[in-house]
Write a protein that holds these residues in place. Structure first.
Motif, mmCIF file in Angstrom:
data_model
loop_
_atom_site.group_PDB
_atom_site.id
_atom_site.type_symbol
_atom_site.label_atom_id
_atom_site.label_comp_id
_atom_site.label_asym_id
_atom_site.label_seq_id
_atom_site.Cartn_x
_atom_site.Cartn_y
_atom_site.Cartn_z
ATOM 1 N N GLY A 1 0.959 -1.091 -0.175
ATOM 2 C CA GLY A 1 0.012 -0.209 -0.072
ATOM 3 C C GLY A 1 0.854 1.172 0.053
ATOM 4 N N THR A 2 0.193 2.390 -0.087
ATOM 5 C CA THR A 2 1.179 3.652 -0.324
ATOM 6 C C THR A 2 1.623 4.115 1.075
ATOM 7 O OG1 THR A 2 -1.211 4.891 0.442
ATOM 8 C CG2 THR A 2 -0.640 4.695 -1.946
ATOM 9 N N ALA B 1 -5.670 -2.371 7.391
ATOM 10 C CA ALA B 1 -5.494 -2.740 5.973
ATOM 11 C C ALA B 1 -3.963 -3.310 6.039
ATOM 12 C CB ALA B 1 -5.625 -1.544 4.855
ATOM 13 N N GLN C 1 -1.832 -7.261 5.580
ATOM 14 C CA GLN C 1 -0.587 -7.686 4.525
ATOM 15 C C GLN C 1 0.334 -8.157 5.805
ATOM 16 O OE1 GLN C 1 -0.543 -7.128 1.316
ATOM 17 N NE2 GLN C 1 -2.531 -6.403 1.359
#
Length: 521
Positions: free
Chosen positions: A282-283, A329, A333
């Motif tokens: 992710g960012t 989120a 991961q």
């Protein structure tokens, strides 16, 4: 005109005075192993668990930070002075807990007046007095006196258009970095999501806002300012300063202090195209990798200028990771920004203020070493003074401890008597040895149990944890060890009453300090 020595009753031949001055100048002419350049890199909202050398389970590659750890020392028990950014930055530069200042909770905004009091000694001013070149590149977030076209009290509630109309961006900005010891400044006024959205150079705005932009918050912006470009721009300016120092003729060269407070990985989370998608989680992970690359560029600049052997590099963070990184989120991961710690940015729990701290100083700091001593970011002032052989006046560095014995591996006992923690809502905790006492029933911040929420009601008014046995702060032992609660409470009360937590003359706090029952936001 009499010399300063003559005014104090000393009468030396002029030739001797000149000789002494030249000798001092020669002694400070360039960085040495004993009188190093100092580079202090401060990440913004980077979690303890984000750095691979501190958390082997981290899913984010941080090769440059790992390189720094391999070549220097990793601190496992380092703490910011607060779990949010403005108070931590105040403490770094002044060596004083920010709750002693007028800021009792929360943070400043981009238009806030200056927090550092006139005449207060900073790390930059101390080193400047010792012949150092001093530069600040990055996020300031300690307030300015903006030039205005009419009287205005700045606050976050003022409409963006009113701010744009009231501030005269062509006027000098008073009481910023160049007023507290920095020879040069380039950066932004506050967090990346706080207007005005423009760069500042020394005491001037770089251009005038002609539009409005929204990076979480809406506000005045320079047309060319883009949040995604801030980290690359600041990195280039920091490297440029190092290169400029490296090109100085030896006879003109002086050691330097570079304070490099990043604006990342704070929101808005905006990795540039080179890093977008690189972390695979992710960012936020991408942005952390870009921060790591920034550290690499600084280390490379020191290498090519043959300064590595004469430079102390410190890398740390102003507080824990923000929940804006999207913890659920990231957890999917397999990544946990706080690692094994409870809580995150804003909290009184360890995840709010236990932060990465890496130090490299070839020939002084043992390579590949680890230190488990408790330290605080307020310790930079006293440590810098020890490095250059200077003494601090009684009214400076009230909460700053010399950690040089830890850095060089010679400490036989803990360098700090105790360490005070502070959360966004003004809640206090105090840590001594394995014991941590939080003088609130809740997180003091943004994680559960949140202050004022139903789940916090009915909880014991204080929390006592043994961090050696319970690093995750899951078992409140306040009922089992009332003697520890009493001892630590009295120690904190003494620190407040004496205006300092280090030996020395008692000092004044700015206004009353409440350690029980913090005002809730």
């Amino acid at each position: 005109m009499r010399t300063q020595l003559e005014r104090h009753g000393f009468h030396l031949p002029l030739i001797l005075l000149v000789t002494l001055s030249l000798a001092r100048a020669d002694a400070r002419a360039e960085a040495t192993v004993d009188r190093p350049n100092i580079v202090y890199i401060l990440a913004d909202d980077l979690g303890y668990g984000d750095v691979h050398c501190l958390n082997p389970d981290s899913k984010i590659a941080t090769p440059n930070l790992d390189r720094l750890a391999e070549q220097g020392m990793t601190f496992t028990d380092a703490h910011s002075g607060s779990s949010v950014c403005t108070p931590t930055r105040y403490g770094i530069l002044t060596g004083r807990y920010a709750w002693r200042s007028r800021l009792k909770k929360g943070v400043l905004g981009g238009y806030s007046p200056p927090l550092i009091e006139p005449g207060r000694l900073t790390v930059a001013a101390l080193l400047q007095q010792q012949g150092y070149q001093t530069a600040c590149v990055g996020k300031w977030h300690l307030g300015f006196d903006w030039g205005t076209s009419r009287p205005l009290t700045f606050s976050d509630e003022i409409d963006a258009k009113e701010k744009m109309a009231a501030v005269d961006y062509t006027q000098p900005i008073a009481h910023g970095p160049t007023s507290v010891g920095f020879d040069m400044y380039y950066g932004i006024s506050a967090s990346l999501d706080m207007p005005p959205y423009l760069y500042l150079h020394d005491d001037r705005s770089v251009g005038v806002p002609t539009t409005e932009k929204t990076y979480i918050r809406k506000g005045p912006a320079h047309a060319d300012f883009e949040a995604v470009g801030v980290l690359p721009t600041l990195t280039a300016k920091a490297v440029e300063f190092i290169d400029r120092c490296g090109k100085q003729e030896k006879v003109k060269a002086r050691p330097f202090f570079l304070y490099f407070p990043l604006a990342a990985p704070h929101t808005p989370i905006v990795p540039d195209d080179e890093f977008r998608g690189r972390s695979k989680i992710g960012t936020y992970g991408d942005f952390v990798m870009q921060v790591d690359a920034t550290v690499g560029r600084v280390l490379d600049a020191l290498d090519r200028n043959a300064m590595t052997g004469t430079t102390l590099v410190i890398f740390t963070s102003d507080n824990g990771c923000s929940p804006s990184a999207d913890f659920p989120a990231l957890a999917k991961q397999g990544h946990h920004p706080s690692g094994p710690l409870r809580g995150h940015k804003a909290d009184i729990f360890e995840g709010g203020h236990r932060i990465p701290f890496l130090a490299r100083w070839p020939g002084k700091v043992p390579a590949g070493s680890t230190c488990h001593d408790t330290i605080c970011l307020t310790d930079l002032l006293a440590t810098s003074a020890a490095i250059v052989g200077a003494s601090l006046p009684a009214d400076a560095g009230e909460d700053s401890v010399n950690i040089l014995p830890d850095l060089v591996g010679s400490a036989q006992t803990p360098v700090r008597e105790a360490t005070v923690h502070h959360s966004i809502d003004g809640s206090f905790a105090i840590r001594q040895g394995p014991w941590k006492l939080a003088l609130c029933p809740d997180s003091g911040g943004w994680s559960e149990p949140r202050p004022g929420r139903p789940e916090a009601k009915g909880l014991p008014p204080v929390q006592l944890f043994n961090l050696e046995r319970d690093l995750g702060e899951r078992r409140n032992l306040q009922a089992d060890h009332p003697e520890v609660v009493d001892r630590l409470t009295k120690l904190l009360e003494r620190y407040v009453a004496e205006g300092r937590s280090t030996p020395g003359l008692a000092q004044e706090n700015a206004g009353s300090v409440r350690i029980h029952g913090a005002e809730k936001r």
